[in-house]
Motif scaffolding. Structure first.
Motif, PDB file in Angstrom:
ATOM      1  N   GLY A 168      45.747   6.755  59.392  1.00  0.00           N
ATOM      2  CA  GLY A 168      44.023   6.665  59.189  1.00  0.00           C
ATOM      3  C   GLY A 168      43.516   5.607  59.630  1.00  0.00           C
ATOM      4  O   GLY A 168      43.721   4.597  59.256  1.00  0.00           O
ATOM      5  N   LEU A 169      42.350   5.855  60.397  1.00  0.00           N
ATOM      6  CA  LEU A 169      41.448   4.635  61.028  1.00  0.00           C
ATOM      7  C   LEU A 169      40.175   4.591  60.506  1.00  0.00           C
ATOM      8  O   LEU A 169      39.429   3.960  61.352  1.00  0.00           O
ATOM      9  CB  LEU A 169      41.691   4.629  62.676  1.00  0.00           C
ATOM     10  CG  LEU A 169      43.144   4.505  63.292  1.00  0.00           C
ATOM     11  CD1 LEU A 169      42.954   4.362  64.586  1.00  0.00           C
ATOM     12  CD2 LEU A 169      43.700   2.969  62.700  1.00  0.00           C
ATOM     13  N   GLY A 170      39.867   5.534  59.481  1.00  0.00           N
ATOM     14  CA  GLY A 170      38.511   5.328  58.898  1.00  0.00           C
ATOM     15  C   GLY A 170      37.501   6.257  59.661  1.00  0.00           C
ATOM     16  O   GLY A 170      38.005   7.285  59.905  1.00  0.00           O
ATOM     17  N   TYR A 171      36.328   5.955  59.512  1.00  0.00           N
ATOM     18  CA  TYR A 171      35.229   6.959  59.989  1.00  0.00           C
ATOM     19  C   TYR A 171      35.408   7.436  61.416  1.00  0.00           C
ATOM     20  O   TYR A 171      35.872   6.474  62.112  1.00  0.00           O
ATOM     21  CB  TYR A 171      33.819   6.670  59.532  1.00  0.00           C
ATOM     22  CG  TYR A 171      33.706   6.549  58.159  1.00  0.00           C
ATOM     23  CD1 TYR A 171      33.811   7.691  57.236  1.00  0.00           C
ATOM     24  CD2 TYR A 171      33.648   5.503  57.372  1.00  0.00           C
ATOM     25  CE1 TYR A 171      33.576   7.958  56.008  1.00  0.00           C
ATOM     26  CE2 TYR A 171      33.315   5.401  55.868  1.00  0.00           C
ATOM     27  CZ  TYR A 171      33.351   6.696  55.187  1.00  0.00           C
ATOM     28  OH  TYR A 171      33.213   6.379  53.635  1.00  0.00           O
ATOM     29  N   CYS A 172      34.921   8.431  61.801  1.00  0.00           N
ATOM     30  CA  CYS A 172      35.019   8.766  63.235  1.00  0.00           C
ATOM     31  C   CYS A 172      33.620   9.245  63.602  1.00  0.00           C
ATOM     32  O   CYS A 172      32.840   9.962  63.046  1.00  0.00           O
ATOM     33  CB  CYS A 172      36.007  10.023  63.251  1.00  0.00           C
ATOM     34  SG  CYS A 172      36.729  10.442  64.654  1.00  0.00           S
ATOM     35  N   THR A 173      33.404   8.442  64.704  1.00  0.00           N
ATOM     36  CA  THR A 173      31.945   8.861  65.319  1.00  0.00           C
ATOM     37  C   THR A 173      32.052   9.791  66.282  1.00  0.00           C
ATOM     38  O   THR A 173      30.981  10.591  66.450  1.00  0.00           O
ATOM     39  CB  THR A 173      31.383   7.661  65.908  1.00  0.00           C
ATOM     40  OG1 THR A 173      32.097   7.053  66.980  1.00  0.00           O
ATOM     41  CG2 THR A 173      30.959   6.454  64.809  1.00  0.00           C
ATOM     42  N   SER A 174      33.235   9.671  67.241  1.00  0.00           N
ATOM     43  CA  SER A 174      33.432  10.700  67.930  1.00  0.00           C
ATOM     44  C   SER A 174      34.930  10.968  68.458  1.00  0.00           C
ATOM     45  O   SER A 174      35.641  10.149  67.973  1.00  0.00           O
ATOM     46  CB  SER A 174      32.642  10.365  69.096  1.00  0.00           C
ATOM     47  OG  SER A 174      33.245   9.548  70.045  1.00  0.00           O
ATOM     48  N   PRO A 175      35.503  11.961  68.795  1.00  0.00           N
ATOM     49  CA  PRO A 175      36.936  11.933  69.128  1.00  0.00           C
ATOM     50  C   PRO A 175      37.383  11.201  70.216  1.00  0.00           C
ATOM     51  O   PRO A 175      38.264  10.497  70.182  1.00  0.00           O
ATOM     52  CB  PRO A 175      36.953  13.568  69.671  1.00  0.00           C
ATOM     53  CG  PRO A 175      35.959  14.298  68.967  1.00  0.00           C
ATOM     54  CD  PRO A 175      34.604  13.219  69.009  1.00  0.00           C
ATOM     55  N   ASN A 176      36.378  10.731  71.067  1.00  0.00           N
ATOM     56  CA  ASN A 176      36.568  10.051  72.162  1.00  0.00           C
ATOM     57  C   ASN A 176      36.832   8.494  71.726  1.00  0.00           C
ATOM     58  O   ASN A 176      37.537   7.584  72.220  1.00  0.00           O
ATOM     59  CB  ASN A 176      35.764   9.948  73.326  1.00  0.00           C
ATOM     60  CG  ASN A 176      36.119   9.256  74.442  1.00  0.00           C
ATOM     61  OD1 ASN A 176      37.194   9.265  74.936  1.00  0.00           O
ATOM     62  ND2 ASN A 176      34.985   8.427  75.166  1.00  0.00           N
ATOM     63  N   ASP A 177      35.994   8.096  70.867  1.00  0.00           N
ATOM     64  CA  ASP A 177      35.735   6.869  70.086  1.00  0.00           C
ATOM     65  C   ASP A 177      37.096   6.741  69.225  1.00  0.00           C
ATOM     66  O   ASP A 177      37.785   5.566  69.237  1.00  0.00           O
ATOM     67  CB  ASP A 177      34.650   6.755  69.231  1.00  0.00           C
ATOM     68  CG  ASP A 177      34.877   5.209  68.300  1.00  0.00           C
ATOM     69  OD1 ASP A 177      34.637   4.284  68.890  1.00  0.00           O
ATOM     70  OD2 ASP A 177      34.476   5.386  67.181  1.00  0.00           O
ATOM     71  N   CYS A 178      37.533   7.537  68.629  1.00  0.00           N
ATOM     72  CA  CYS A 178      38.559   7.466  67.758  1.00  0.00           C
ATOM     73  C   CYS A 178      39.810   7.631  68.669  1.00  0.00           C
ATOM     74  O   CYS A 178      40.944   6.635  68.466  1.00  0.00           O
ATOM     75  CB  CYS A 178      38.891   8.718  66.881  1.00  0.00           C
ATOM     76  SG  CYS A 178      40.290   8.793  65.885  1.00  0.00           S
ATOM     77  N   ASN A 179      40.123   8.060  69.773  1.00  0.00           N
ATOM     78  CA  ASN A 179      41.131   8.214  70.753  1.00  0.00           C
ATOM     79  C   ASN A 179      41.236   6.705  71.350  1.00  0.00           C
ATOM     80  O   ASN A 179      42.332   6.215  71.300  1.00  0.00           O
ATOM     81  CB  ASN A 179      40.876   9.222  71.737  1.00  0.00           C
ATOM     82  CG  ASN A 179      42.244   9.521  72.463  1.00  0.00           C
ATOM     83  OD1 ASN A 179      43.423   9.235  72.138  1.00  0.00           O
ATOM     84  ND2 ASN A 179      42.178   9.401  73.958  1.00  0.00           N
TER      85      ASN A 179
END
Length: 107
Positions: free
Chosen positions: A67-78
């Protein structure tokens, strides 16, 4: 001399050795090339059958998830995942009332 051919999953290869020649010559030539080989004559042609190495199937890479914490968008997470981990791919998972970034990578 021809190209060896693998027969099935037995790990047996065959190689053509040309004409049979005098009695026992085919067997001798085959054994000289492959200690476990067996020469056989068919229609005047010598064939050497011997054990050969069958390469193992490719090993699938082990995959890990973090897990990398909160997600602002799928693209940002990727992008975050790819920048931190080998062949990482991230996606947002909606858990409760928040989006969390999960990253799958080769470990």
């Amino acid at each position: 001399m021809g190209i060896p051919q693998v027969e099935g999953a037995k790990g047996a290869c065959t190689a053509p050795l040309g004409g049979c020649g005098p009695r026992g010559n085919c067997e001798q030539r085959c054994k000289a090339m492959h200690s476990d080989g067996e020469g056989s004559c068919n229609l005047g042609l010598c064939t050497c059958t011997y054990g050969c190495f069958t390469p193992p199937s490719p090993v699938q890479p082990k995959l890990c998830t973090i897990g990398l914490g909160y997600c602002t968008s799928p693209n940002d997470c990727n992008q975050k995942c790819a920048s931190h981990y080998n062949h990482g791919q991230g996606g947002c998972d909606f858990v409760g009332n928040v989006n969390l970034c999960s990253c799958i990578y080769q470990c």
